[in-house]
Design a protein around this motif. Structure first.
Motif, PDB file in Angstrom:
ATOM      1  N   LEU A 148      -9.781   6.275  -9.709  1.00 44.94           N
ATOM      2  CA  LEU A 148     -10.123   6.356  -8.726  1.00 44.94           C
ATOM      3  C   LEU A 148     -10.199   7.328  -8.277  1.00 44.94           C
ATOM      4  CD1 LEU A 148      -7.642   3.386  -8.266  1.00 44.94           C
ATOM      5  CD2 LEU A 148     -10.135   3.046  -7.955  1.00 44.94           C
TER       6      LEU A 148
ATOM      7  N   GLU B 105      -8.329   3.862   1.878  1.00 48.48           N
ATOM      8  CA  GLU B 105      -8.935   2.424   2.047  1.00 48.48           C
ATOM      9  C   GLU B 105      -8.066   0.981   2.087  1.00 48.48           C
ATOM     10  OE1 GLU B 105     -11.508   2.016  -1.582  1.00 48.48           O
ATOM     11  OE2 GLU B 105     -13.379   2.911  -0.575  1.00 48.48           O
ATOM     12  N   HIS B 106      -6.944   1.937   1.903  1.00 51.79           N
ATOM     13  CA  HIS B 106      -5.795   0.665   1.687  1.00 51.79           C
ATOM     14  C   HIS B 106      -4.545   1.202   3.267  1.00 51.79           C
ATOM     15  CE1 HIS B 106      -7.445  -0.066  -1.772  1.00 51.79           C
ATOM     16  NE2 HIS B 106      -7.331  -1.433  -2.147  1.00 51.79           N
TER      17      HIS B 106
ATOM     18  N   LEU C 176      -2.661  -0.924  -6.365  1.00 54.67           N
ATOM     19  CA  LEU C 176      -2.581   0.102  -6.939  1.00 54.67           C
ATOM     20  C   LEU C 176      -3.463   0.020  -8.628  1.00 54.67           C
ATOM     21  CD1 LEU C 176      -3.069   3.602  -6.973  1.00 54.67           C
ATOM     22  CD2 LEU C 176      -0.944   3.640  -7.315  1.00 54.67           C
TER      23      LEU C 176
ATOM     24  N   ALA D 124      -6.256  -1.802  -8.992  1.00 55.19           N
ATOM     25  CA  ALA D 124      -7.052  -1.170  -9.702  1.00 55.19           C
ATOM     26  C   ALA D 124      -7.216  -0.570 -10.329  1.00 55.19           C
ATOM     27  CB  ALA D 124      -7.508  -0.322  -8.098  1.00 55.19           C
TER      28      ALA D 124
ATOM     29  N   TRP E 149      -9.029   6.074  -2.338  1.00 51.13           N
ATOM     30  CA  TRP E 149      -8.546   4.554  -2.101  1.00 51.13           C
ATOM     31  C   TRP E 149      -7.889   4.064  -1.358  1.00 51.13           C
ATOM     32  CZ3 TRP E 149      -3.814   3.080  -3.454  1.00 51.13           C
ATOM     33  CH2 TRP E 149      -4.040   1.076  -3.761  1.00 51.13           C
TER      34      TRP E 149
END
Length: 202
Positions: free
Chosen positions: A167, A175-176, A158, A161, A172
């Motif tokens: 974000l 996606e993780h 995190l 990113a 996000w």
């Protein structure tokens, strides 16, 4: 090579997560003021957030970029975003994770004074069931990504990113590997107070 946190089943935590109150928003619809100190039912919103969280967590930090001294007088440490420009609520979560490494984070926005008293246990149950690195609330109609239990293993990703820019939280997190926990039995607890009209008694 570090292990991908999405492939690491979450262990039952030895201690409750760290609570993170997200109070770093810009409050545009409230005239640009810090919503943490707006009164709701006779108390500042931040006091409602503390009350809702404190039985579910082992310690609380406040993520805020303004009035840090005032927040600190409540008796909780404050952390500011690592970047001077506003990069959204995930930046505040990343900063809290950096300040308290190795801790799972139970996050709530400061402008939701009716956050569930069982938020943490229900998110943890979903996370454990699916061996997921994080879990978010879903109210039956909408994803509520800032009502979040974030495993410590996702914090480095995190932070990396966020360093590249703002974000979208829900995108996000999905996606993780974040999963959702159903709160369709109590959707009203996620209501945000975004405008002066929202503060009026029901």
């Amino acid at each position: 090579m570090p292990q991908d946190p999405r492939q690491t089943p979450p262990a039952t935590p030895d201690r409750p997560p760290l609570g993170v109150i997200l109070a770093g928003g810009q409050g545009r619809r409230m005239g640009g003021c810090n919503k943490a100190w707006i009164e709701y039912r006779g108390r500042p919103l931040i006091e409602h957030a503390v009350e809702r969280l404190q039985g579910q967590v082992d310690g609380i930090v406040v993520s805020t970029n303004t009035e840090m001294d005032r927040c600190a007088r409540l008796g909780f440490p404050c952390v500011a975003d690592e970047h001077p420009d506003y990069r959204g609520p995930l930046a505040g979560i990343a900063a809290a994770g950096a300040a308290r490494p190795g801790r799972d984070l139970l996050c709530v926005p400061v402008d939701a004074p009716r956050a569930p008293y069982d938020l943490g246990p229900r998110l943890q149950a979903a996370r454990t069931e699916h061996a997921a690195p994080a879990a978010m609330a879903h109210d039956g109609q909408r994803l509520q990504p800032l009502f979040l239990l974030l495993g410590a293993g996702l914090v480095p990703a995190l932070r990396a990113a966020i360093a590249a820019g703002p974000l979208p939280a829900g995108v996000w997190l999905r996606e993780h590997g974040a999963v959702t926990a159903a709160f369709s039995d109590c959707p009203e607890v996620f209501a945000n107070l975004n405008t002066p009209e929202d503060l009026a008694p029901p």
